[in-house]
Scaffold this motif. Structure first.
Motif, PDB file in Angstrom:
ATOM      1  N   ASP A  50      -8.057  14.883  26.244  1.00 31.86           N
ATOM      2  CA  ASP A  50      -6.746  15.065  26.864  1.00 31.86           C
ATOM      3  C   ASP A  50      -5.946  16.051  26.012  1.00 31.86           C
ATOM      4  O   ASP A  50      -5.478  15.718  24.918  1.00 31.86           O
ATOM      5  CB  ASP A  50      -6.031  13.711  26.954  1.00 31.86           C
ATOM      6  N   ALA A  51      -5.772  17.278  26.513  1.00 31.07           N
ATOM      7  CA  ALA A  51      -5.084  18.322  25.746  1.00 31.07           C
ATOM      8  C   ALA A  51      -3.649  17.922  25.413  1.00 31.07           C
ATOM      9  O   ALA A  51      -3.132  18.264  24.343  1.00 31.07           O
ATOM     10  CB  ALA A  51      -5.100  19.644  26.527  1.00 31.07           C
ATOM     11  N   ASN A  52      -2.991  17.172  26.302  1.00 29.55           N
ATOM     12  CA  ASN A  52      -1.623  16.735  26.032  1.00 29.55           C
ATOM     13  C   ASN A  52      -1.587  15.748  24.873  1.00 29.55           C
ATOM     14  O   ASN A  52      -0.665  15.778  24.037  1.00 29.55           O
ATOM     15  CB  ASN A  52      -1.012  16.089  27.278  1.00 29.55           C
ATOM     16  N   ASP A  53      -2.578  14.864  24.812  1.00 35.62           N
ATOM     17  CA  ASP A  53      -2.620  13.885  23.728  1.00 35.62           C
ATOM     18  C   ASP A  53      -2.879  14.580  22.384  1.00 35.62           C
ATOM     19  O   ASP A  53      -2.288  14.225  21.363  1.00 35.62           O
ATOM     20  CB  ASP A  53      -3.700  12.843  24.010  1.00 35.62           C
ATOM     21  N   THR A  77     -13.468  22.301  23.284  1.00 36.48           N
ATOM     22  CA  THR A  77     -12.513  22.234  24.389  1.00 36.48           C
ATOM     23  C   THR A  77     -12.746  23.344  25.411  1.00 36.48           C
ATOM     24  O   THR A  77     -13.132  24.457  25.063  1.00 36.48           O
ATOM     25  CB  THR A  77     -11.079  22.336  23.866  1.00 36.48           C
ATOM     26  N   ARG A  90       2.365   4.372  18.175  1.00 35.03           N
ATOM     27  CA  ARG A  90       3.059   4.507  19.455  1.00 35.03           C
ATOM     28  C   ARG A  90       3.309   3.147  20.090  1.00 35.03           C
ATOM     29  O   ARG A  90       2.450   2.255  20.058  1.00 35.03           O
ATOM     30  CB  ARG A  90       2.256   5.398  20.402  1.00 35.03           C
ATOM     31  N   GLU A 120      -2.098  17.704  21.684  1.00 33.88           N
ATOM     32  CA  GLU A 120      -0.866  18.427  21.347  1.00 33.88           C
ATOM     33  C   GLU A 120       0.190  17.469  20.794  1.00 33.88           C
ATOM     34  O   GLU A 120       0.955  17.824  19.890  1.00 33.88           O
ATOM     35  CB  GLU A 120      -0.325  19.159  22.571  1.00 33.88           C
ATOM     36  N   TYR A 121       0.229  16.239  21.327  1.00 36.58           N
ATOM     37  CA  TYR A 121       1.148  15.230  20.799  1.00 36.58           C
ATOM     38  C   TYR A 121       0.861  14.967  19.315  1.00 36.58           C
ATOM     39  O   TYR A 121       1.789  14.869  18.500  1.00 36.58           O
ATOM     40  CB  TYR A 121       1.005  13.935  21.603  1.00 36.58           C
ATOM     41  N   ALA A 174       2.147  17.816  17.335  1.00 37.89           N
ATOM     42  CA  ALA A 174       3.614  17.847  17.311  1.00 37.89           C
ATOM     43  C   ALA A 174       4.206  16.798  16.377  1.00 37.89           C
ATOM     44  O   ALA A 174       5.222  17.049  15.713  1.00 37.89           O
ATOM     45  CB  ALA A 174       4.155  17.649  18.728  1.00 37.89           C
TER      46      ALA A 174
END
Length: 425
Positions: free
Chosen positions: A357-360, A308, A417, A362-363, A366
């Motif tokens: 995708d850093a948000n994905d 990353t 999802r 992190e999801y 989480a």
């Protein structure tokens, strides 16, 4: 070659800038976006060139296929073709040696020792091992000669030590080359690995070479060619910024005596920002095929690997697997840490997560991680010298793996999802 790529990619265009700090300000303010500066001391300059998207486009593939394409090309390296094209010589202008001070070679940061070549691919040849191509930082000295940072573990250092008993080692530095050449020159193989043949395999066609005038070498077609002799004389090199954006120390390093300067008409100079995204990608992307091979031996359902940018493309990685058994995630963690010894943190995700995708990612952490079960910490491991937080005296660090995959014990139904149907039926 480079002009065609520069013309085809989406980029930010600036009219003019200065060599000292001006180029680096523009590159840093627009990190991860290709930048074209029309006039830097009379020359056009390209920077932030090698994004994953641009590298993939230059190879005619999709970004998601890049790592697997590199694996296939490495396996096909010996079949790469190199062709010395004499017709290319008419494209080059010979410059007087003092002209090097007019070239748009940037001074990037406030404490830099001077102007630095950062995108130059260094070509040398050994009678036993053949041609070697690699990227090194190179200081332009006030006398017009160069000081090259030569890392002890790299093959250039081995070839230099083997041949310097003869007095000098022929070298050439090419600037403004196809991204495949940059990618290949950043790749670690054994000493017999031919980076130029690998570049040919990456582009799936012969790589055109130009014969040098003052040294016994053939080099890839480039915008600028600097010919020279690496000597036994040691001079100060540094300080200079490394991949983490922090300063490296001053060392005694070999002096290169410049013997020829050649360039194309309207040559485009490639400026590579130290510590910027392009620097990180060119260090990190070539490690991904090695990681892929190592992890796949342990977890055959491996899908993809990415170092990353937030982790400097060196210290942090994300691994995607099609999880088959409950232990796959943790096995992938251990295999990743073994495959890339400098790796500090690795997150393993299911193949429905976009690893770019850093948000994905992190999801996934989480919603799919229980810290007491899914996080592995390994204290007292040998780490990277590039990690500012490591114990450099003892060369130790702590490593961590996060298994962010769906629990098969709970069942995937709880993690799937929701999706909007593609039609109204």
């Amino acid at each position: 070659m480079v002009k065609n790529l520069v013309n085809s990619i989406e980029k930010l265009v600036f009219e003019k800038s200065t060599k000292k700090f001006g180029v680096s300000r523009i590159l840093k303010e627009n990190d991860d976006k290709p930048v074209f500066i029309k006039d830097v001391n009379g020359y056009p300059v390209i920077g932030n060139l090698c994004t994953r998207e641009v590298i993939a486009e230059s190879l005619g593939i999709e970004k998601e296929d890049l790592m697997k394409h590199m694996v296939e090309s490495m396996n096909n390296e010996k079949n790469g073709e190199l062709i010395v094209d004499e017709s290319l010589e008419k494209l080059y202008i010979d410059d007087d040696l003092e002209k090097i001070h007019d070239y748009p070679i940037p001074t990037y940061y406030g404490k830099d020792a001077g102007p630095y070549l950062t995108s130059g691919v260094v070509i040398v040849k050994d009678k036993d091992e053949g041609v070697n191509a690699s990227i090194h930082r190179i200081l332009v000295r006030p006398d017009g000669n160069l000081a090259i940072r030569m890392v002890e573990q790299r093959h250039l250092h081995y070839i230099y030590n083997k041949n310097i008993g003869n007095g000098e080692v022929d070298c050439a530095i090419v600037i403004g080359v196809h991204p495949a050449v940059l990618l290949a020159a950043s790749t670690s193989g054994d000493v017999s690995f031919n980076e130029l043949k690998y570049a040919s395999a990456l582009i799936n066609k012969p790589l055109n070479l130009v014969k040098c005038k003052t040294v016994d070498l053939e080099v890839p077609e480039a915008e600028f060619i600097i010919e020279g002799k690496i000597t036994a004389e040691m001079v100060d090199e540094g300080p200079f910024v490394d991949i983490t954006g922090t300063y490296d120390v001053i060392r005694k390093q070999p002096l290169i005596k410049v013997t020829a300067l050649r360039r194309k008409e309207d040559a485009i100079f490639h400026a590579l920002l130290p510590g910027g995204s392009e620097h990180k990608l060119l260090m990190g992307i070539p490690q991904e095929p090695r990681m892929y091979k190592g992890i796949r031996n342990t977890v055959p359902s491996l899908k993809n690997v990415a170092l990353t940018q937030g982790g400097c493309c060196w210290l942090n990685a994300v691994v995607s697997i099609d999880k088959k058994t409950e232990g796959d995630g943790k096995n992938a963690i251990l295999a990743a840490l073994a495959a890339h010894p400098s790796l500090k943190h690795v997150t393993v995700v299911d193949d429905d997560i976009n690893i770019y995708d850093a948000n994905d990612v992190e999801y996934a952490v989480a919603t799919r991680v229980q810290s007491d079960k899914d996080i592995i910490i390994i204290p007292g491991a040998k780490g990277s010298s590039l990690d500012p937080s490591a114990d450099h005296k003892n060369k130790l660090t702590a490593k961590m793996g996060i298994d962010a995959t769906m629990s098969l014990l709970k069942g995937k139904e709880e993690f799937i999802r929701a999706e909007v149907p593609k039609d109204d039926e």
